[in-house]
Design a protein around this motif. Structure first.
Motif, PDB file in Angstrom:
ATOM      1  N   ILE A  52       0.845  -1.183   0.000  1.00 26.28           N
ATOM      2  CA  ILE A  52       0.000   0.000   0.000  1.00 26.28           C
ATOM      3  C   ILE A  52       0.883   1.237   0.000  1.00 26.28           C
ATOM      4  N   VAL A  53       0.584   2.174  -0.909  1.00 23.12           N
ATOM      5  CA  VAL A  53       1.350   3.413  -1.017  1.00 23.12           C
ATOM      6  C   VAL A  53       0.402   4.600  -0.894  1.00 23.12           C
ATOM      7  N   THR A  54       0.996   5.769  -0.683  1.00 24.33           N
ATOM      8  CA  THR A  54       0.209   7.010  -0.596  1.00 24.33           C
ATOM      9  C   THR A  54       0.729   8.023  -1.609  1.00 24.33           C
ATOM     10  N   ALA A  55       1.033   7.544  -2.817  1.00 20.68           N
ATOM     11  CA  ALA A  55       1.589   8.406  -3.858  1.00 20.68           C
ATOM     12  C   ALA A  55       0.634   9.507  -4.279  1.00 20.68           C
ATOM     13  N   ARG A  56      -0.681   9.309  -4.059  1.00 15.84           N
ATOM     14  CA  ARG A  56      -1.674  10.332  -4.383  1.00 15.84           C
ATOM     15  C   ARG A  56      -2.397  10.804  -3.112  1.00 15.84           C
ATOM     16  N   LYS A  57      -1.664  10.794  -1.994  1.00 17.22           N
ATOM     17  CA  LYS A  57      -2.170  11.272  -0.704  1.00 17.22           C
ATOM     18  C   LYS A  57      -3.406  10.511  -0.231  1.00 17.22           C
ATOM     19  N   ARG A  58      -3.510   9.264  -0.643  1.00 20.96           N
ATOM     20  CA  ARG A  58      -4.530   8.356  -0.141  1.00 20.96           C
ATOM     21  C   ARG A  58      -3.995   6.941  -0.328  1.00 20.96           C
ATOM     22  N   GLU A  64      -2.006  -0.591  -8.590  1.00 20.65           N
ATOM     23  CA  GLU A  64      -3.177   0.065  -9.159  1.00 20.65           C
ATOM     24  C   GLU A  64      -3.043   1.572  -9.228  1.00 20.65           C
ATOM     25  N   VAL A  65      -2.025   2.138  -8.598  1.00 20.40           N
ATOM     26  CA  VAL A  65      -1.867   3.584  -8.623  1.00 20.40           C
ATOM     27  C   VAL A  65      -1.143   3.983  -9.912  1.00 20.40           C
ATOM     28  N   PRO A  66      -1.675   4.940 -10.680  1.00 20.37           N
ATOM     29  CA  PRO A  66      -1.057   5.315 -11.967  1.00 20.37           C
ATOM     30  C   PRO A  66       0.093   6.304 -11.794  1.00 20.37           C
ATOM     31  N   VAL A  67       1.079   5.922 -11.027  1.00 21.01           N
ATOM     32  CA  VAL A  67       2.243   6.755 -10.737  1.00 21.01           C
ATOM     33  C   VAL A  67       3.485   5.873 -10.804  1.00 21.01           C
ATOM     34  N   ALA A  68       4.575   6.408 -11.355  1.00 17.78           N
ATOM     35  CA  ALA A  68       5.850   5.694 -11.379  1.00 17.78           C
ATOM     36  C   ALA A  68       6.491   5.818 -10.006  1.00 17.78           C
ATOM     37  N   ALA A 159       3.710  17.789  -8.642  1.00 21.25           N
ATOM     38  CA  ALA A 159       3.187  19.063  -8.139  1.00 21.25           C
ATOM     39  C   ALA A 159       1.767  18.953  -7.605  1.00 21.25           C
ATOM     40  N   LEU A 160       0.914  18.157  -8.227  1.00 17.47           N
ATOM     41  CA  LEU A 160      -0.486  18.124  -7.834  1.00 17.47           C
ATOM     42  C   LEU A 160      -0.643  17.691  -6.381  1.00 17.47           C
ATOM     43  N   PHE A 161       0.061  16.659  -5.972  1.00 17.06           N
ATOM     44  CA  PHE A 161      -0.135  16.118  -4.636  1.00 17.06           C
ATOM     45  C   PHE A 161       0.933  16.558  -3.635  1.00 17.06           C
ATOM     46  N   PHE A 162       2.114  16.979  -4.114  1.00 16.34           N
ATOM     47  CA  PHE A 162       3.203  17.308  -3.194  1.00 16.34           C
ATOM     48  C   PHE A 162       3.687  18.747  -3.317  1.00 16.34           C
ATOM     49  N   GLY A 163       3.163  19.508  -4.265  1.00 20.92           N
ATOM     50  CA  GLY A 163       3.431  20.933  -4.252  1.00 20.92           C
ATOM     51  C   GLY A 163       4.618  21.390  -5.058  1.00 20.92           C
ATOM     52  N   LYS A 164       5.101  22.575  -4.699  1.00 25.10           N
ATOM     53  CA  LYS A 164       5.975  23.394  -5.521  1.00 25.10           C
ATOM     54  C   LYS A 164       7.394  22.858  -5.701  1.00 25.10           C
ATOM     55  N   ASN A 414     -15.487   9.478  -0.797  1.00 20.98           N
ATOM     56  CA  ASN A 414     -15.420   8.034  -0.991  1.00 20.98           C
ATOM     57  C   ASN A 414     -16.808   7.513  -1.357  1.00 20.98           C
ATOM     58  N   TYR A 415     -17.356   8.089  -2.406  1.00 17.29           N
ATOM     59  CA  TYR A 415     -18.695   7.711  -2.849  1.00 17.29           C
ATOM     60  C   TYR A 415     -18.694   6.329  -3.503  1.00 17.29           C
ATOM     61  N   ASP A 416     -19.831   5.661  -3.429  1.00 20.02           N
ATOM     62  CA  ASP A 416     -19.943   4.353  -4.078  1.00 20.02           C
ATOM     63  C   ASP A 416     -20.061   4.476  -5.592  1.00 20.02           C
ATOM     64  N   GLY A 417     -20.424   5.657  -6.070  1.00 20.91           N
ATOM     65  CA  GLY A 417     -20.599   5.845  -7.502  1.00 20.91           C
ATOM     66  C   GLY A 417     -19.286   6.019  -8.237  1.00 20.91           C
ATOM     67  N   ASN A 418     -19.381   6.525  -9.450  1.00 20.65           N
ATOM     68  CA  ASN A 418     -18.222   6.617 -10.332  1.00 20.65           C
ATOM     69  C   ASN A 418     -17.436   7.917 -10.171  1.00 20.65           C
ATOM     70  N   PHE A 419     -17.946   8.823  -9.351  1.00 24.97           N
ATOM     71  CA  PHE A 419     -17.322  10.138  -9.255  1.00 24.97           C
ATOM     72  C   PHE A 419     -16.829  10.374  -7.827  1.00 24.97           C
ATOM     73  N   ASN A 420     -15.548  10.830  -7.695  1.00 26.73           N
ATOM     74  CA  ASN A 420     -14.985  11.196  -6.398  1.00 26.73           C
ATOM     75  C   ASN A 420     -14.071  12.401  -6.574  1.00 26.73           C
ATOM     76  N   PHE A 421     -13.735  13.030  -5.455  1.00 32.62           N
ATOM     77  CA  PHE A 421     -12.921  14.232  -5.544  1.00 32.62           C
ATOM     78  C   PHE A 421     -11.988  14.355  -4.340  1.00 32.62           C
ATOM     79  N   MET A 422     -10.976  15.186  -4.505  1.00 34.02           N
ATOM     80  CA  MET A 422     -10.105  15.634  -3.428  1.00 34.02           C
ATOM     81  C   MET A 422      -9.928  17.130  -3.585  1.00 34.02           C
ATOM     82  N   VAL A 423      -9.984  17.864  -2.474  1.00 29.76           N
ATOM     83  CA  VAL A 423      -9.727  19.291  -2.490  1.00 29.76           C
ATOM     84  C   VAL A 423      -8.872  19.599  -1.268  1.00 29.76           C
ATOM     85  N   GLY A 424      -7.905  20.515  -1.426  1.00 26.95           N
ATOM     86  CA  GLY A 424      -7.011  20.776  -0.316  1.00 26.95           C
ATOM     87  C   GLY A 424      -6.340  22.136  -0.403  1.00 26.95           C
TER      88      GLY A 424
END
Length: 835
Positions: A52-58, A64-68, A159-164, A414-424
């Motif tokens: 388990i990784v937190t490459a996208r802050k979750r 399964e995470v689309p990150v190298a 940049a998106l998840f870890f900043g400048k 963490n919706y059961d549907g097809n749409f989810n979001f993160m804001v920070g």
């Protein structure tokens, strides 16, 4: 696998288009070859555990995470003796990490992208994130760490998840959390080459119904280093009553180092919806002895070392285990304005405090709120001779303080549907203070110390203050189009403001140091802002194979060049009042990467591929120069650069019970697109110094690095590993590990050094054997690190006082080159007890 053939391919004279075609072709071949594979369970092979990784802050599965991302588990960290970021470069392909300048800084380059580490006010292109807190200062690169759960090396802009401060990537370190049952662990080790005992203890468990804790403590004390020291170390009273150097010592001059580490963690879980984790770490690193200790002349432009006192067999113009350096003349320390009256050979004291508070609250079944509060403080003191030769003649001292506060808030759905979001949102404040002082000795004019006595000259002090504040807001939207396709899109808006002040004095001896003279700055409060979008498309071919493609942008703000040059600053700006322009520009990156992650053969084979192509504008680099005979490290922007490559990662649990094989490869082409910079001292026209002739002398003064390799960028790097565990009797197991890491040749300097001055390709091989009980209570182990005793470097520059006739066809002005040398073998014996 014939790596010599691969090396020949990667180092060949291919055009950019040919390299791009080769990378694309290899990527496509890898995908088409793997698609028709039918999973067949190998008898006796166990499936690979999910990571388990937190490459996208979750929390997400590595596959399964689309990150190298490359992950080092706690077992890998222990077996490879990973005790700091500086050790990662020996086992992670595409990553170059080394310590520099007496462990006060470190170099980190990922895919050929890095900033160097010798400017304390400069943010790094590859930032470090510890337990959710980002730290961009190079001061943390060599901190001793242990009791780690995992290390995630995220490659490329983040940049998106870890900043400048992540245009090159992020090294995310995760320490272990408290356990829900009592645990105790005691480890004792002894490293033979450094005469270093190491003791570590960990205790963890519940402290109540809702509270648990963990305490980790470590200590080590090395009585010598892995290098032999050769120096003038006898001082006698001269005819004028001052101390003079009169004798040469051929024996070792030990450098003693001591490290202390302590980390406490409290985990509070009062309800199923609320969890708070508080971590505090204290790290102390002290050293007695020469503090610029590993600089060696690696190449000699005239065939012999250009030093006042060459030592036969030691000054051999190559990197090895022999270091030549002068002891510190006590008369120099007597007038040092930072440490008046100091009489030793040098010391280094570094203290670091780290605090993180992470709070996770489940607002509802579908909404989670996360808060991460961070604090980091670094205090460093250092003094010693910095002439890199036998006779003491250049005394340097430094005081430094860094303090950083940060706060991040994230809301995840963490919706059961097809749409989810993160804001920070994120906010950071940082204060940096540095105070440098230099004292010159008589050998700076080439005279033997014993002939003229002391002639110590206090050149002065330079004071740098920098305060910065930064904030950003970010969001990501994820849409699962169907069971196979998913798209995520997000962006981060960043703003940063920096304010600086510089003061100097000149010819100011101890104890007062003289009055400060302010250096007026052309721009003392610049600011930068940036909008960095990211779009990722994921395709799940089946439960075991996933493809992804991303477009990313990244950003690193500009800053102030605080290179030491007290005399020049005083004369050009402090006296005249002319504003000093020392602001460098921001760094930006954009590009694409695509990859495949697969788990095959019924979960026993992991095979991942990533291809990438990025363009960098304003790439920030540090360059070593000599100002008035004194080393100075300046910051500059390269106009543009391109980085592209292919990475392969495999791990196979073989049919042989207990045998696991790993093979990782990284092909990388990182080069300047457009970059004209000053020549190094002594560089000839044939070596590339052929631009901008001086109107008075006619000698050329600049070189064009367009099309040349970025510093510390290997065309090819690889890691091959074998792990084998076999039962011995009914109650014991025997474990073996052999890991070999390869780095192709690279230029260890920002300057265009000739190829024969580059860092040669090298292998680092580590091996370990352990005997451990089946109940996991006892373990006895032996480890060998860098068994071949390779020496390598990621820092190179023209040697102090060498070189002349720059920009001509006359090779008689060729300089020596020095490098900060790392390496040497280590052998360790140890035992561990758990209960």
């Amino acid at each position: 696998m014939n790596l010599s053939k691969i090396t020949q391919f990667s180092s060949g004279e291919y055009s950019r288009s040919n390299r791009s075609f080769a990378i694309t072709f290899a990527f496509v071949c890898g995908i088409t070859a793997i698609l028709p594979v039918t999973s067949v369970q190998a008898e006796g092979a166990a499936a690979i555990e999910e990571i388990i990784v937190t490459a996208r802050k979750r929390e997400e599965s590595l596959q399964e995470v689309p990150v190298a991302v490359t992950v080092l588990t706690s077992e890998m960290i222990e077996s490879q003796r990973i005790e700091g970021i500086k050790d990662l470069g020996t086992i992670v392909p595409g990553l170059v990490t080394t310590e520099t300048v007496s462990s006060t800084y470190g170099n980190v380059y990922l895919r050929g992208v890095g900033s160097g580490a010798l400017s304390v006010v400069m943010d790094q292109a590859v930032s470090v994130n510890i337990d959710g807190v980002g730290i961009s200062s190079a001061a943390l690169m060599n901190a001793g760490l242990f009791d780690l759960d995992r290390i995630e090396v995220l490659r490329g802009p983040q940049a998106l998840f870890f900043g400048k401060n992540s245009p090159g990537g992020v090294i995310a370190i995760h320490t272990k959390d408290p356990t829900d049952v009592f645990e105790f662990e005691l480890t004792a080790m002894y490293e033979t080459e450094g005469d270093e005992p190491i003791v570590r203890a960990v205790v963890s468990g519940p402290l109540g119904d809702t509270l648990s804790g963990r305490l980790s403590m470590g200590w080590s004390d090395a009585g010598k280093g892995r290098f032999e020291w050769h120096n003038f170390d006898v001082f006698e009273t001269g005819p004028d009553g001052n101390p003079v150097q009169t004798a040469f010592a051929t024996s070792s001059d030990p450098v003693e180092t001591e490290k202390i580490y302590a980390m406490g963690t409290l985990l509070w879980e009062p309800t199923d919806r609320l969890a708070a984790t508080l971590k505090y770490a204290y790290l102390e690193d002290t050293q007695e002895g020469h503090t610029n200790f590993n600089f060696q002349r690696s190449h000699c432009g005239q065939g012999a070392p250009q030093v006042n006192y060459p030592v036969p067999g030691v000054d051999n113009c190559k990197m090895d285990g022999n270091v030549e350096i002068g002891s510190s003349n006590p008369a120099f320390g007597a007038i040092d304005p930072n440490f008046p009256g100091y009489t030793g050979n040098g010391f280094y004291e570094n203290e670091e405090d780290f605090v993180s508070l992470e709070i996770n609250y489940g607002i509802s079944d579908t909404l989670d709120l996360s808060s991460v509060t961070g604090y980091y403080n670094n205090d460093m003191e250092r003094i010693g001779d910095a002439s890199f030769e036998l006779a003491s003649n250049l005394f340097n001292s430094v005081l430094r303080d860094i303090e950083q506060w940060s706060q991040e808030l994230r809301l995840n759905s963490n919706y059961d549907g097809n749409f989810n979001f993160m804001v920070g949102a994120y906010y950071e404040e940082k204060e940096i203070y540095q105070q440098n002082a230099v004292v010159l000795g008589s050998n700076r004019i080439g005279l033997p110390v014993s002939a003229v006595g002391i002639l110590a000259i206090p050149i002065g002090q330079q004071f740098t203050d920098q305060d910065s504040s930064a904030w950003s807001v970010f969001t990501e939207l994820t849409w699962n189009l169907n069971d196979q396709w998913a798209v995520s899109a997000g962006a981060r808006y960043s703003y940063e403001e920096k304010e600086a002040a510089m003061d100097v004095n000149f010819f100011a001896p101890a104890p007062g140091g003289g009055p400060k003279i302010n250096i007026p700055l052309l721009e003392d409060k610049p600011d930068w802002n940036n909008f960095s979008p990211q779009v990722t498309l994921s395709y799940f071919y089946n439960d075991d194979i996933m493809f992804f493609a991303s477009y990313k942008e990244g950003f690193k703000s500009g800053g102030f060049d605080a290179a030491w040059n007290a005399p020049g600053l005083l004369g050009a700006y402090g006296v005249t009042g002319i504003p000093f322009d020392n602001v460098y520009d921001e760094e930006e990156v954009d590009g694409f990467e695509a990859g495949m992650k697969s788990t095959l053969l019924d979960g026993t084979l992991r095979f991942n591929v990533t291809a990438y192509s990025y363009e960098y504008d304003g790439l920030q680099l540090t360059k070593a120069e000599f100002v008035n005979g004194i080393p100075s490290f300046r910051v500059q922007n390269a106009a543009s650069a391109s980085v592209e490559g292919l990475e392969l990662e495999t791990l196979w649990r073989t049919p042989v019970d207990g045998l696991t094989l790993t093979a990782n490869l990284a092909f990388n082409n990182a080069e300047y697109d457009d970059f004209v910079t000053s020549c190094f001292t002594g560089q000839t026209i044939a070596q590339g110094c052929a631009l901008n002739p001086d109107p008075v002398t006619g000698n050329f003064t600049a070189e064009d690095l367009s099309g040349e390799s970025l510093p510390n960028a290997s065309d090819l790097s690889a890691t091959l590993a074998l792990d084998y565990v076999v039962a011995v009797g009914n109650n014991w197991n025997l474990g073996f590990n052999v890991t070999s890491s390869y780095k192709d040749e690279y230029n260890a300097s920002t300057a265009l050094l000739p190829k024969d001055w580059w860092q040669d390709s090298y292998w680092v091989t580590n091996a370990s054997v352990s005997l451990f009980s089946s109940d996991d209570k006892w373990e006895f182990f032996a480890r060998g690190i860098n068994l071949a005793g390779e020496y390598y470097s990621a820092t190179a520059s023209v040697a102090n006082g060498n070189g002349s006739l720059t920009g001509t066809n006359d090779p008689s002005g060729q300089p020596d080159v020095y490098k900060f040398v790392n390496g040497g073998e280590q052998y360790m014996l140890g035992m561990k007890y758990r209960m």
